[in-house]
Design a protein around this motif. Structure first.
Motif, PDB file in Angstrom:
ATOM      1  N   ALA A   1       0.823  -1.210   0.000  1.00 37.53           N
ATOM      2  CA  ALA A   1       0.000   0.000   0.000  1.00 37.53           C
ATOM      3  C   ALA A   1       0.856   1.259   0.000  1.00 37.53           C
ATOM      4  CB  ALA A   1      -0.935  -0.006   1.205  1.00 37.53           C
ATOM      5  N   ASP A   2       1.973   1.234   0.752  1.00 36.25           N
ATOM      6  CA  ASP A   2       2.886   2.382   0.777  1.00 36.25           C
ATOM      7  C   ASP A   2       3.481   2.621  -0.610  1.00 36.25           C
ATOM      8  OD1 ASP A   2       2.662   2.897   3.570  1.00 36.25           O
ATOM      9  OD2 ASP A   2       4.076   1.267   3.977  1.00 36.25           O
ATOM     10  N   ILE A   3       3.905   1.549  -1.265  1.00 36.60           N
ATOM     11  CA  ILE A   3       4.516   1.681  -2.593  1.00 36.60           C
ATOM     12  C   ILE A   3       3.487   2.178  -3.602  1.00 36.60           C
ATOM     13  CG2 ILE A   3       5.504   0.359  -4.507  1.00 36.60           C
ATOM     14  CD1 ILE A   3       6.968  -1.322  -2.373  1.00 36.60           C
ATOM     15  N   GLU A   4       2.287   1.625  -3.562  1.00 31.27           N
ATOM     16  CA  GLU A   4       1.240   2.086  -4.479  1.00 31.27           C
ATOM     17  C   GLU A   4       0.940   3.572  -4.250  1.00 31.27           C
ATOM     18  OE1 GLU A   4      -1.858  -1.243  -5.673  1.00 31.27           O
ATOM     19  OE2 GLU A   4      -1.628  -1.152  -3.489  1.00 31.27           O
ATOM     20  N   SER A   5       0.882   3.983  -2.995  1.00 32.38           N
ATOM     21  CA  SER A   5       0.607   5.376  -2.682  1.00 32.38           C
ATOM     22  C   SER A   5       1.713   6.287  -3.189  1.00 32.38           C
ATOM     23  CB  SER A   5       0.440   5.549  -1.168  1.00 32.38           C
ATOM     24  OG  SER A   5       0.257   6.902  -0.825  1.00 32.38           O
ATOM     25  N   CYS A   6       2.959   5.856  -3.006  1.00 27.87           N
ATOM     26  CA  CYS A   6       4.095   6.655  -3.477  1.00 27.87           C
ATOM     27  C   CYS A   6       4.067   6.788  -4.998  1.00 27.87           C
ATOM     28  CB  CYS A   6       5.399   6.031  -3.011  1.00 27.87           C
ATOM     29  SG  CYS A   6       6.862   6.947  -3.536  1.00 27.87           S
ATOM     30  N   LEU A   7       3.840   5.679  -5.679  1.00 26.75           N
ATOM     31  CA  LEU A   7       3.797   5.715  -7.138  1.00 26.75           C
ATOM     32  C   LEU A   7       2.687   6.640  -7.627  1.00 26.75           C
ATOM     33  CD1 LEU A   7       4.347   1.925  -7.884  1.00 26.75           C
ATOM     34  CD2 LEU A   7       5.904   3.765  -8.537  1.00 26.75           C
ATOM     35  N   THR A   8       1.534   6.548  -6.994  1.00 25.09           N
ATOM     36  CA  THR A   8       0.379   7.328  -7.434  1.00 25.09           C
ATOM     37  C   THR A   8       0.491   8.796  -7.056  1.00 25.09           C
ATOM     38  OG1 THR A   8      -1.047   5.378  -7.245  1.00 25.09           O
ATOM     39  CG2 THR A   8      -2.126   7.533  -7.301  1.00 25.09           C
ATOM     40  N   ASN A   9       0.797   9.062  -5.783  1.00 22.22           N
ATOM     41  CA  ASN A   9       0.719  10.433  -5.274  1.00 22.22           C
ATOM     42  C   ASN A   9       2.010  11.224  -5.430  1.00 22.22           C
ATOM     43  OD1 ASN A   9      -1.966   9.956  -4.385  1.00 22.22           O
ATOM     44  ND2 ASN A   9      -1.183   8.980  -2.529  1.00 22.22           N
ATOM     45  N   ASN A  10       3.157  10.556  -5.294  1.00 22.44           N
ATOM     46  CA  ASN A  10       4.433  11.276  -5.395  1.00 22.44           C
ATOM     47  C   ASN A  10       4.978  11.298  -6.810  1.00 22.44           C
ATOM     48  OD1 ASN A  10       4.111  10.301  -2.543  1.00 22.44           O
ATOM     49  ND2 ASN A  10       5.982  11.473  -2.258  1.00 22.44           N
ATOM     50  N   LEU A  11       4.726  10.231  -7.561  1.00 18.89           N
ATOM     51  CA  LEU A  11       5.336  10.097  -8.879  1.00 18.89           C
ATOM     52  C   LEU A  11       4.342  10.181 -10.030  1.00 18.89           C
ATOM     53  CD1 LEU A  11       7.890   7.257  -8.015  1.00 18.89           C
ATOM     54  CD2 LEU A  11       8.347   9.712  -8.224  1.00 18.89           C
ATOM     55  N   ASN A  12       3.071  10.313  -9.701  1.00 16.80           N
ATOM     56  CA  ASN A  12       2.021  10.443 -10.733  1.00 16.80           C
ATOM     57  C   ASN A  12       2.010   9.265 -11.707  1.00 16.80           C
ATOM     58  OD1 ASN A  12       1.332  12.953  -9.623  1.00 16.80           O
ATOM     59  ND2 ASN A  12       2.774  14.031 -10.960  1.00 16.80           N
ATOM     60  N   VAL A  13       2.214   8.078 -11.171  1.00 20.55           N
ATOM     61  CA  VAL A  13       2.220   6.861 -11.984  1.00 20.55           C
ATOM     62  C   VAL A  13       0.843   6.208 -11.928  1.00 20.55           C
ATOM     63  CG1 VAL A  13       3.150   4.516 -12.156  1.00 20.55           C
ATOM     64  CG2 VAL A  13       4.690   6.449 -11.733  1.00 20.55           C
ATOM     65  N   ASN A  14       0.330   5.826 -13.053  1.00 20.43           N
ATOM     66  CA  ASN A  14      -0.940   5.102 -13.128  1.00 20.43           C
ATOM     67  C   ASN A  14      -0.643   3.624 -12.918  1.00 20.43           C
ATOM     68  OD1 ASN A  14      -3.508   4.168 -13.611  1.00 20.43           O
ATOM     69  ND2 ASN A  14      -3.501   4.603 -15.806  1.00 20.43           N
ATOM     70  N   VAL A  15      -0.672   3.207 -11.664  1.00 17.87           N
ATOM     71  CA  VAL A  15      -0.248   1.854 -11.294  1.00 17.87           C
ATOM     72  C   VAL A  15      -1.062   0.805 -12.053  1.00 17.87           C
ATOM     73  CG1 VAL A  15      -0.001   0.216  -9.387  1.00 17.87           C
ATOM     74  CG2 VAL A  15       0.435   2.651  -9.006  1.00 17.87           C
ATOM     75  N   GLY A  16      -0.350  -0.170 -12.600  1.00 16.48           N
ATOM     76  CA  GLY A  16      -0.992  -1.258 -13.317  1.00 16.48           C
ATOM     77  C   GLY A  16      -1.113  -1.040 -14.807  1.00 16.48           C
ATOM     78  N   SER A  17      -0.825   0.157 -15.266  1.00 17.72           N
ATOM     79  CA  SER A  17      -0.936   0.441 -16.697  1.00 17.72           C
ATOM     80  C   SER A  17       0.331   0.053 -17.431  1.00 17.72           C
ATOM     81  CB  SER A  17      -1.222   1.933 -16.921  1.00 17.72           C
ATOM     82  OG  SER A  17      -0.084   2.710 -16.561  1.00 17.72           O
ATOM     83  N   GLU A  18       0.208  -0.166 -18.722  1.00 14.95           N
ATOM     84  CA  GLU A  18       1.380  -0.484 -19.547  1.00 14.95           C
ATOM     85  C   GLU A  18       2.350   0.692 -19.568  1.00 14.95           C
ATOM     86  OE1 GLU A  18       2.478  -1.793 -24.138  1.00 14.95           O
ATOM     87  OE2 GLU A  18       0.398  -1.822 -23.444  1.00 14.95           O
ATOM     88  N   GLU A  19       1.813   1.902 -19.573  1.00 14.99           N
ATOM     89  CA  GLU A  19       2.660   3.092 -19.568  1.00 14.99           C
ATOM     90  C   GLU A  19       3.492   3.172 -18.298  1.00 14.99           C
ATOM     91  OE1 GLU A  19       4.237   6.608 -21.235  1.00 14.99           O
ATOM     92  OE2 GLU A  19       3.077   4.944 -22.065  1.00 14.99           O
ATOM     93  N   ALA A  20       2.903   2.795 -17.150  1.00 17.00           N
ATOM     94  CA  ALA A  20       3.629   2.808 -15.887  1.00 17.00           C
ATOM     95  C   ALA A  20       4.831   1.871 -15.948  1.00 17.00           C
ATOM     96  CB  ALA A  20       2.712   2.411 -14.742  1.00 17.00           C
ATOM     97  N   ASN A  21       4.632   0.701 -16.532  1.00 14.56           N
ATOM     98  CA  ASN A  21       5.724  -0.259 -16.645  1.00 14.56           C
ATOM     99  C   ASN A  21       6.830   0.267 -17.541  1.00 14.56           C
ATOM    100  OD1 ASN A  21       7.144  -2.719 -16.400  1.00 14.56           O
ATOM    101  ND2 ASN A  21       6.225  -3.480 -18.287  1.00 14.56           N
ATOM    102  N   LYS A  22       6.464   0.959 -18.608  1.00 15.52           N
ATOM    103  CA  LYS A  22       7.464   1.475 -19.545  1.00 15.52           C
ATOM    104  C   LYS A  22       8.256   2.641 -18.966  1.00 15.52           C
ATOM    105  CE  LYS A  22       5.086   0.222 -23.857  1.00 15.52           C
ATOM    106  NZ  LYS A  22       4.431   0.748 -25.082  1.00 15.52           N
ATOM    107  N   GLN A  23       7.588   3.471 -18.167  1.00 15.59           N
ATOM    108  CA  GLN A  23       8.197   4.721 -17.735  1.00 15.59           C
ATOM    109  C   GLN A  23       8.827   4.671 -16.345  1.00 15.59           C
ATOM    110  OE1 GLN A  23       8.672   7.502 -19.577  1.00 15.59           O
ATOM    111  NE2 GLN A  23       7.897   6.253 -21.260  1.00 15.59           N
ATOM    112  N   THR A  24       8.598   3.592 -15.579  1.00 19.37           N
ATOM    113  CA  THR A  24       9.066   3.533 -14.192  1.00 19.37           C
ATOM    114  C   THR A  24      10.281   2.633 -14.055  1.00 19.37           C
ATOM    115  OG1 THR A  24       6.785   3.826 -13.450  1.00 19.37           O
ATOM    116  CG2 THR A  24       8.388   3.099 -11.807  1.00 19.37           C
ATOM    117  N   ILE A  25      11.303   3.148 -13.385  1.00 19.34           N
ATOM    118  CA  ILE A  25      12.511   2.389 -13.083  1.00 19.34           C
ATOM    119  C   ILE A  25      12.693   2.369 -11.570  1.00 19.34           C
ATOM    120  CG2 ILE A  25      15.019   2.279 -13.329  1.00 19.34           C
ATOM    121  CD1 ILE A  25      14.728   3.666 -16.005  1.00 19.34           C
ATOM    122  N   VAL A  26      13.022   1.202 -11.032  1.00 21.38           N
ATOM    123  CA  VAL A  26      13.198   1.047  -9.587  1.00 21.38           C
ATOM    124  C   VAL A  26      14.635   0.627  -9.294  1.00 21.38           C
ATOM    125  CG1 VAL A  26      12.480  -0.214  -7.519  1.00 21.38           C
ATOM    126  CG2 VAL A  26      10.778   0.397  -9.267  1.00 21.38           C
TER     127      VAL A  26
END
Length: 282
Positions: free
Chosen positions: A227-252
């Protein structure tokens, strides 16, 4: 996902990293500063007086450290930036206290003026191409796993200040036992206050920590959860979690104790994020 390193006996740095790249050069460096950055961690500044500086590294890499009179080779991630080495001839290491011979030497015998030999190595590092492609970067650290990630963050911040916002956003989620063990907290807070593309969240895992000590909004009690990671991705990084675009644009980039790495990388797998780089360092 990319697994840097392999399972091997505790403390055996050479065996653990035997499949990773190493530079051929071994150079002598002088210890110019030794200080405490937490109750259990020493901060070392090492200097080469050669000009030009005879070595370079990528943010996230480590050194083999060979100490006169100590048979065991130490392995420690560099926690300063590559640019700082180029400009000053210095880089920094943070070493946690333990009975491992190199760590014991650092905490009990090391002092300014001591000389050690070092060699650069490691396959876990920042791909500098991501700084020009608008990627979103999430960094997750556990304990002294912050060391290589602080080097990466420093380089990203230097890039943002020098050429502008080519990184979409970058965020650190940093877990330690107590607030005293949050290395570089002041520096991280300063970067976050000056760079609008960077944010940081802290997690304290000691069950004895009192809630009243966590007065800051960016400090939470407990381990990092899905839940913390999902919140960070969504609220801090503006990532649409679960989308193909999120996978392409996010590096961990992930560094910490093996149990934490296993838990967190499973979370990213469940979220469909594939570009996860991590290193089993303990």
């Amino acid at each position: 996902m990319t697994d840097i390193g392999k399972e091997s006996p505790k403390y055996d740095h050479i065996q653990r990293t035997g499949n990773q790249q190493r530079e051929p050069e071994i150079i002598s460096m002088q210890i110019v500063s030794v200080s405490n950055v937490s109750p259990t961690v020493k901060h070392l500044i090492l200097l080469t007086t050669e000009n030009p500086v005879p070595i370079s590294f990528k943010a996230g890499q480590w050194v083999d450290m060979m100490i006169p009179g100590v048979d065991t080779v130490g392995g420690y991630s560099i926690c300063s930036s590559p640019a700082h080495l180029r400009e000053t001839g210095e880089f920094s290491l943070c070493v946690k206290n333990s009975d491992h011979p190199p760590a014991h030497w650092v905490h009990n015998e090391c002092k300014p003026g001591c000389t050690v030999s070092i060699r650069i190595g490691g396959d876990f590092f920042l791909d500098t191409n991501v700084t020009t492609t608008g990627k979103t970067i999430l960094l997750v650290a556990g304990g002294v796993g912050i060391n290589p990630l602080f080097s990466i963050i420093t380089q990203l911040n230097e890039h943002q200040k020098s050429v502008g916002n080519h990184i979409a956003k970058y965020c650190l989620m940093y877990s330690a036992k107590t607030e005293d063990e949050l290395l570089f907290k002041d520096s991280l807070d300063q970067i976050a206050s000056q760079d609008q593309t960077f944010s940081v969240q802290y997690f304290l895992t000691d069950n004895e920590v009192e809630v009243k000590k966590c007065h800051q909004e960016d400090v939470k009690l407990g381990r990092i959860t899905k839940a913390d990671i999902e919140s960070c991705l969504t609220n801090n990084l503006n990532v649409n979690v679960g989308s193909e675009e999120a996978n392409k644009q996010t590096i961990v980039y992930l560094c910490g104790p093996p149990p934490m790495i296993e838990q967190v990388r499973e979370i990213f797998s469940a979220l469909g994020i594939e570009k996860v780089f991590y290193e089993k360092w303990w």
